[in-house]
Design a protein around this motif. Sequence first.
Motif, PDB file in Angstrom:
ATOM      1  N   THR A 212      71.216  -6.161 -42.725  1.00  0.00           N
ATOM      2  CA  THR A 212      69.986  -6.629 -43.372  1.00  0.00           C
ATOM      3  C   THR A 212      70.226  -8.051 -43.852  1.00  0.00           C
ATOM      4  OG1 THR A 212      69.468  -4.393 -44.146  1.00  0.00           O
ATOM      5  CG2 THR A 212      68.316  -6.221 -45.215  1.00  0.00           C
ATOM      6  N   PHE A 213      69.400  -8.995 -43.373  1.00  0.00           N
ATOM      7  CA  PHE A 213      69.529 -10.398 -43.775  1.00  0.00           C
ATOM      8  C   PHE A 213      68.250 -10.815 -44.484  1.00  0.00           C
ATOM      9  CE2 PHE A 213      69.377 -15.057 -42.415  1.00  0.00           C
ATOM     10  CZ  PHE A 213      70.235 -15.469 -43.410  1.00  0.00           C
ATOM     11  N   ARG A 214      68.367 -11.131 -45.771  1.00  0.00           N
ATOM     12  CA  ARG A 214      67.213 -11.523 -46.573  1.00  0.00           C
ATOM     13  C   ARG A 214      67.374 -12.954 -47.057  1.00  0.00           C
ATOM     14  NH1 ARG A 214      65.619  -6.318 -50.417  1.00  0.00           N
ATOM     15  NH2 ARG A 214      65.412  -4.804 -48.732  1.00  0.00           N
ATOM     16  N   THR A 215      66.290 -13.702 -47.005  1.00  0.00           N
ATOM     17  CA  THR A 215      66.317 -15.070 -47.526  1.00  0.00           C
ATOM     18  C   THR A 215      65.301 -15.198 -48.662  1.00  0.00           C
ATOM     19  OG1 THR A 215      64.672 -15.874 -45.933  1.00  0.00           O
ATOM     20  CG2 THR A 215      66.983 -15.990 -45.272  1.00  0.00           C
ATOM     21  N   TYR A 216      65.568 -16.175 -49.540  1.00  0.00           N
ATOM     22  CA  TYR A 216      64.756 -16.331 -50.747  1.00  0.00           C
ATOM     23  C   TYR A 216      64.249 -17.771 -50.844  1.00  0.00           C
ATOM     24  CZ  TYR A 216      66.575 -11.766 -51.781  1.00  0.00           C
ATOM     25  OH  TYR A 216      66.873 -10.428 -51.686  1.00  0.00           O
ATOM     26  N   PRO A 217      62.910 -17.962 -50.726  1.00  0.00           N
ATOM     27  CA  PRO A 217      62.330 -19.313 -50.769  1.00  0.00           C
ATOM     28  C   PRO A 217      62.661 -20.014 -52.092  1.00  0.00           C
ATOM     29  CG  PRO A 217      60.696 -17.685 -50.062  1.00  0.00           C
ATOM     30  CD  PRO A 217      61.894 -16.915 -50.549  1.00  0.00           C
ATOM     31  N   GLY A 218      63.016 -21.298 -51.983  1.00  0.00           N
ATOM     32  CA  GLY A 218      63.258 -22.102 -53.182  1.00  0.00           C
ATOM     33  C   GLY A 218      64.608 -21.891 -53.826  1.00  0.00           C
ATOM     34  N   LEU A 219      65.355 -20.895 -53.388  1.00  0.00           N
ATOM     35  CA  LEU A 219      66.646 -20.597 -54.017  1.00  0.00           C
ATOM     36  C   LEU A 219      67.735 -21.514 -53.464  1.00  0.00           C
ATOM     37  CD1 LEU A 219      68.198 -18.722 -55.985  1.00  0.00           C
ATOM     38  CD2 LEU A 219      68.658 -17.232 -54.025  1.00  0.00           C
ATOM     39  N   VAL A 220      68.522 -22.127 -54.376  1.00  0.00           N
ATOM     40  CA  VAL A 220      69.619 -22.999 -53.969  1.00  0.00           C
ATOM     41  C   VAL A 220      70.903 -22.173 -53.861  1.00  0.00           C
ATOM     42  CG1 VAL A 220      68.546 -25.116 -54.812  1.00  0.00           C
ATOM     43  CG2 VAL A 220      69.894 -23.723 -56.393  1.00  0.00           C
ATOM     44  N   HIS A 221      72.059 -22.761 -54.121  1.00  0.00           N
ATOM     45  CA  HIS A 221      73.326 -22.019 -53.999  1.00  0.00           C
ATOM     46  C   HIS A 221      73.547 -21.223 -55.281  1.00  0.00           C
ATOM     47  CE1 HIS A 221      77.027 -21.139 -51.925  1.00  0.00           C
ATOM     48  NE2 HIS A 221      77.726 -21.418 -53.012  1.00  0.00           N
ATOM     49  N   SER A 222      72.811 -20.138 -55.392  1.00  0.00           N
ATOM     50  CA  SER A 222      72.807 -19.365 -56.619  1.00  0.00           C
ATOM     51  C   SER A 222      72.232 -17.994 -56.312  1.00  0.00           C
ATOM     52  CB  SER A 222      71.963 -20.088 -57.678  1.00  0.00           C
ATOM     53  OG  SER A 222      72.013 -19.374 -58.886  1.00  0.00           O
ATOM     54  N   SER A 223      71.867 -17.289 -57.382  1.00  0.00           N
ATOM     55  CA  SER A 223      71.230 -15.988 -57.223  1.00  0.00           C
ATOM     56  C   SER A 223      69.941 -15.997 -58.014  1.00  0.00           C
ATOM     57  CB  SER A 223      72.171 -14.883 -57.728  1.00  0.00           C
ATOM     58  OG  SER A 223      71.646 -13.623 -57.417  1.00  0.00           O
ATOM     59  N   CYS A 224      69.149 -14.939 -57.865  1.00  0.00           N
ATOM     60  CA  CYS A 224      67.881 -14.844 -58.577  1.00  0.00           C
ATOM     61  C   CYS A 224      67.598 -13.374 -58.862  1.00  0.00           C
ATOM     62  CB  CYS A 224      66.749 -15.470 -57.757  1.00  0.00           C
ATOM     63  SG  CYS A 224      66.404 -14.616 -56.203  1.00  0.00           S
ATOM     64  N   PRO A 225      66.678 -13.076 -59.772  1.00  0.00           N
ATOM     65  CA  PRO A 225      66.398 -11.670 -60.107  1.00  0.00           C
ATOM     66  C   PRO A 225      65.979 -10.827 -58.908  1.00  0.00           C
ATOM     67  CG  PRO A 225      65.457 -13.115 -61.772  1.00  0.00           C
ATOM     68  CD  PRO A 225      65.960 -14.006 -60.672  1.00  0.00           C
ATOM     69  N   GLN A 226      65.209 -11.417 -57.993  1.00  0.00           N
ATOM     70  CA  GLN A 226      64.770 -10.649 -56.812  1.00  0.00           C
ATOM     71  C   GLN A 226      65.974 -10.263 -55.943  1.00  0.00           C
ATOM     72  OE1 GLN A 226      63.561 -13.550 -57.846  1.00  0.00           O
ATOM     73  NE2 GLN A 226      61.315 -13.491 -57.932  1.00  0.00           N
ATOM     74  N   GLU A 227      66.909 -11.191 -55.791  1.00  0.00           N
ATOM     75  CA  GLU A 227      68.106 -10.901 -55.004  1.00  0.00           C
ATOM     76  C   GLU A 227      68.938  -9.808 -55.679  1.00  0.00           C
ATOM     77  OE1 GLU A 227      70.972 -13.874 -52.785  1.00  0.00           O
ATOM     78  OE2 GLU A 227      71.676 -13.618 -54.839  1.00  0.00           O
ATOM     79  N   MET A 228      69.096  -9.906 -56.989  1.00  0.00           N
ATOM     80  CA  MET A 228      69.898  -8.911 -57.695  1.00  0.00           C
ATOM     81  C   MET A 228      69.239  -7.528 -57.668  1.00  0.00           C
ATOM     82  SD  MET A 228      72.598 -10.473 -58.275  1.00  0.00           S
ATOM     83  CE  MET A 228      73.427  -9.126 -59.126  1.00  0.00           C
ATOM     84  N   ALA A 229      67.921  -7.503 -57.644  1.00  0.00           N
ATOM     85  CA  ALA A 229      67.215  -6.222 -57.494  1.00  0.00           C
ATOM     86  C   ALA A 229      67.523  -5.610 -56.128  1.00  0.00           C
ATOM     87  CB  ALA A 229      65.711  -6.412 -57.673  1.00  0.00           C
ATOM     88  N   ALA A 230      67.590  -6.457 -55.096  1.00  0.00           N
ATOM     89  CA  ALA A 230      67.936  -5.983 -53.747  1.00  0.00           C
ATOM     90  C   ALA A 230      69.373  -5.477 -53.709  1.00  0.00           C
ATOM     91  CB  ALA A 230      67.733  -7.104 -52.730  1.00  0.00           C
ATOM     92  N   VAL A 231      70.266  -6.166 -54.419  1.00  0.00           N
ATOM     93  CA  VAL A 231      71.668  -5.742 -54.490  1.00  0.00           C
ATOM     94  C   VAL A 231      71.772  -4.375 -55.167  1.00  0.00           C
ATOM     95  CG1 VAL A 231      73.919  -6.246 -55.537  1.00  0.00           C
ATOM     96  CG2 VAL A 231      72.607  -8.083 -54.431  1.00  0.00           C
ATOM     97  N   LYS A 232      71.056  -4.201 -56.260  1.00  0.00           N
ATOM     98  CA  LYS A 232      71.088  -2.920 -56.971  1.00  0.00           C
ATOM     99  C   LYS A 232      70.571  -1.788 -56.080  1.00  0.00           C
ATOM    100  CE  LYS A 232      69.582  -0.470 -61.125  1.00  0.00           C
ATOM    101  NZ  LYS A 232      68.791  -0.530 -62.370  1.00  0.00           N
TER     102      LYS A 232
END
Length: 242
Positions: A212-232
């Motif tokens: 599964t490959f997910r990308t996040y618009p506007g996100l730089v070399h970091s993380s965001c709440p949406q990504e961490m929700a996907a990780v959980k």
Amino acid sequence: MISLKHPLQCMCGNNMSLPLLAEAVTVSGTEKETAAVIFLHGLGDSGHSWADAMTAIRLPHVKYICPHAPRIPVTLNMKMTMPSWFDLMGLSPDSPEDEAGIKRAAENIKAIIDHEAKNGIPANRVLLGGFSQGGALSLYTALTCQQQLAGVVALSCWLPLHKSFPQAASASGNRDMPILQCHGEMDPMIPVQFGAMTAEKLKVIVNPQKITFRTYPGLVHSSCPQEMAAVKEFIEKQLPRI
């Protein structure tokens, strides 16, 4: 100076393995621990920032282990000494790589997996993860590990020694291992195109339906709440309560 560490403000040889584990930041479960996540930080960072991130998405039956990389001179940063899993010469797919250092680091992480198995959490209940350089190491370690693992979370990263695959994975027990790969679309350090190339390479090495490959618009070399929700969500799926 290049910094591949996880920015805190954006978050809402085996002889070395035992010190790695002894000094790791561990987030214990709130009930009987039947699974573990080993999460590896990026260049110049420490296990503390990702231990905080894991605490925010913790599951009660899971132990989270966030080791600290050893401090070594890093070629990319004018040989400055800093926390780094292996030496980095460049950030393009064609840059020379620290093959010996990558393999040594992977063996140290495998030794942590073995240690957990001896203490009651089998390899198939261990999930590897990491951000940037740590994500790169988690991918390489899992793909060359003979034990079957629960999965990999690979954030803003690449596959080290990519030219050695799929041959390097021939003895691995992880052909059907689920992999969650996430990347910021505006990442200036590890461009999202490198992440996409990595995802395509992974589909040749393991079952492509497991990637599964997910990308996040506007996100730089970091993380965001949406990504961490996907990780959980991924961790919950791969490490369910027994």
